[in-house]
Design an enzyme around this catalytic site. Structure first.
Site, mmCIF file in Angstrom:
data_model
loop_
_atom_site.group_PDB
_atom_site.id
_atom_site.type_symbol
_atom_site.label_atom_id
_atom_site.label_comp_id
_atom_site.label_asym_id
_atom_site.label_seq_id
_atom_site.Cartn_x
_atom_site.Cartn_y
_atom_site.Cartn_z
ATOM 1 N N SER A 16 71.789 -0.864 8.421
ATOM 2 C CA SER A 16 72.299 -1.115 9.798
ATOM 3 C C SER A 16 72.540 -2.723 9.911
ATOM 4 O O SER A 16 73.481 -3.349 9.042
ATOM 5 C CB SER A 16 71.452 -0.915 10.847
ATOM 6 O OG SER A 16 71.885 -0.690 12.218
ATOM 7 N N ASP A 54 77.140 9.210 11.506
ATOM 8 C CA ASP A 54 77.045 7.978 12.333
ATOM 9 C C ASP A 54 78.028 7.650 13.338
ATOM 10 O O ASP A 54 79.297 7.661 12.986
ATOM 11 C CB ASP A 54 76.953 6.892 11.306
ATOM 12 C CG ASP A 54 76.222 5.535 11.664
ATOM 13 O OD1 ASP A 54 76.452 5.220 12.872
ATOM 14 O OD2 ASP A 54 75.628 5.073 11.113
ATOM 15 N N HIS A 80 73.216 7.932 12.665
ATOM 16 C CA HIS A 80 72.764 6.600 12.176
ATOM 17 C C HIS A 80 71.458 6.648 11.737
ATOM 18 O O HIS A 80 70.988 5.650 10.660
ATOM 19 C CB HIS A 80 72.827 5.569 13.474
ATOM 20 C CG HIS A 80 72.530 4.018 12.835
ATOM 21 N ND1 HIS A 80 73.588 3.395 11.915
ATOM 22 C CD2 HIS A 80 71.692 3.174 13.174
ATOM 23 C CE1 HIS A 80 73.125 2.221 11.794
ATOM 24 N NE2 HIS A 80 71.855 2.042 12.685
#
Lengths: 340, 340
Positions: free
Chosen positions: B128, B284, B313
């Site tokens: 991320s 995601d 995600h």
């Protein structure tokens, strides 16, 4: 075009509350034929009023007023039909009863029967929340509905969709000036949060990656901020309690939520025997095609036809959608109408 | 494992502000070899601290502390490195300087060089926001980084991702008790809105459709509400100004935002010549595979390897992810380390 107000009297809602002096606003296009066989119902969607449906109706289109009598009933809470903003105490503002899609459909059914004397509908077509109403129409009145075309909408609000709605609801109501619906000044900061979050859901990642937000609905925007201002305007014309009322209807959407089905989703969908073309957008983030795929597998005469669009949910939104997507949808409606 | 605090002194940020008495917190796993050739950097992500990275590090895993010296630097604004919550006036709270991913990477580079004397990294891995830092590391220090593995993250925050972040920021700050960061009581309603919206983005539609939210990270939840309470806790342990500070870093992420590249995204990505396996999750919603696909096409030695997960995600989030997804990622890291 003609608009009208149909008096429903004291209206029993599914929540158990009786809505006092209820009223259903509507617009019609075209003329009802002598044998009353050419009617179509096309309800409004979240933030919509009957004016917004006009973009999908016109001579030469599938929804042709020279051929069909098209009734556009305003959804409860949209500010024109009975809504938090136009209802007297003690049912005003945050005290307005919960409304389900079935409540809307039952009111619309009464308008068709009691007011127009219509016993058969060639088609119920809807986008988004009005797609949800189309599913409900076909399940509850199978003898009356000859075909449905739900566009970018499901028969039951999915857990993810429900969560998306819960998020924007909390964003709006996090603004203390909302005051449980009894605001003096509108909750401007909350509404800004609401519409900003909404904008990230209403279109696809690809839509933004390709900069398509800079030209929408024939308008050009110089920046994301300008586009957001335009998008905000779609919501800001509505009273905050009305927005929350329609949102609750959306969260409550469940075609099986009726004594006829007793919560059995499969039974409700199986009962939709009329031809149906179910039209999700390939890139819709809160009504994704996968949700409709499950539904279509339980419907005896339904076809899944995915709109190949980068516009996300807005692929089905007349006025925001592209000419190409409009045509894709129009073709499906034409096909259903030619069979019915 | 050892933790430390590296004093950066007065630290020049990309925004132009000088962060006074800046500090970089970190944790290390394993021992640095005599020739200092076995180092890996694995920064923290949004809401993360070095404790959260531990789940992906361990004997027998790719990130094996018996073999590698793994440095986990805490991102600025995470409450351990210099942050709005731990910095003195006049740079406290809402007055803390804007921080970019490059600011983080430059501080981490100094930790590696000045403190540990490391001149080469076997791998920079990140999830991320720390995937974003991995891209930045490879672009700015190509001679030092032998491989990168960005997991569920991009080199530049996309317009859609930026809008998602803008939405949650507005949700948090719509709460008047936030008071421009000078709150007395934390903005609880705003934070609830923030985490509810965030929950709808962090996992996929399929994740919720299949009820996977009822069992996450080895915990069982009886309802969506219980799951949301758990998810809320991931954020609620952080100061609201810290959350907004990290969010700004995320919004500012752009690998080309350096004098070396002058805003030329293609030039920045082309300069990443080391082997890279770029690992988006198939589902995601804010770092979709398509964003990485564009990037990989501009990177000379990169491979796109999509994690076939329904976890959205969270497929790359140690502790929330599944054993299967963890293994998929671990295999990729092992492959990169065997080559480097």
């Amino acid at each position: 075009m003609q608009t009208g107000q149909f008096k429903l009297g004291n209206f029993q809602t599914q929540s158990g509350d009786v809505l006092q002096d209820a009223c259903l606003s509507y617009e019609t296009h075209g003329e009802l034929s002598a044998d009353k066989s050419n009617a179509i119902v096309y309800p409004t969607w979240y933030t919509g009023t009957h004016e917004d449906n006009r973009g999908a109706i016109g001579v030469g289109k599938a929804l042709d007023p020279e051929r069909y009598f098209i009734i556009v009933p305003d959804m409860f809470c949209n500010g024109l039909s009975s809504s938090p903003s136009n209802t007297k105490a003690p049912q005003d503002r945050g005290r307005f009863p919960s409304i389900t899609p079935y409540d809307n459909v039952i009111a619309q059914h009464r308008l068709c029967g009691e007011h127009f004397g219509i016993e058969q509908l060639q088609l119920v077509v809807g986008f988004s929340m009005s797609a949800q109403q189309a599913f409900h129409w076909a399940a509850l009145f199978p003898e009356m509905v000859k075909a449905i075309a739900p566009i970018c909408g499901t028969s039951k609000t999915s857990p993810h969709n429900l969560l998306f709605l819960e998020g924007i609801k909390r964003a709006l109501t996090a603004d203390a000036s909302w005051a449980n619906g009894d605001y003096v000044d509108p909750p401007e900061n909350g509404l800004r949060a609401f519409t900003t979050v909404y904008a990230s859901w209403a279109f696809s990642q690809t839509f933004y990656r390709e900069g398509l937000h800079l030209t929408v609905g024939g308008q050009h925007f110089d920046s994301m901020a300008e586009f957001l201002e335009f998008f905000h305007g779609i919501f800001a014309r509505h009273d905050a309690n009305n927005l929350l009322g329609m949102l609750e209807t959306w969260q409550l959407a469940d075609v099986s939520n009726h004594s006829k089905f007793g919560g059995d989703w499969r039974a409700a969908l199986s009962s939709i025997t009329c031809p149906a073309i179910v039209l999700p957008s390939k890139t819709d983030l809160y009504f994704p095609p996968e949700d409709n795929e499950v539904e279509v597998s339980m419907m005896p005469s339904a076809e899944l036809r995915v709109i190949p669009s980068a516009y996300g949910h807005a692929a089905g939104f007349p006025g925001l959608s592209t000419a190409e997507d409009d045509e894709f949808i129009d073709d499906a409606l034409r096909e259903l109408l030619s069979q019915s």
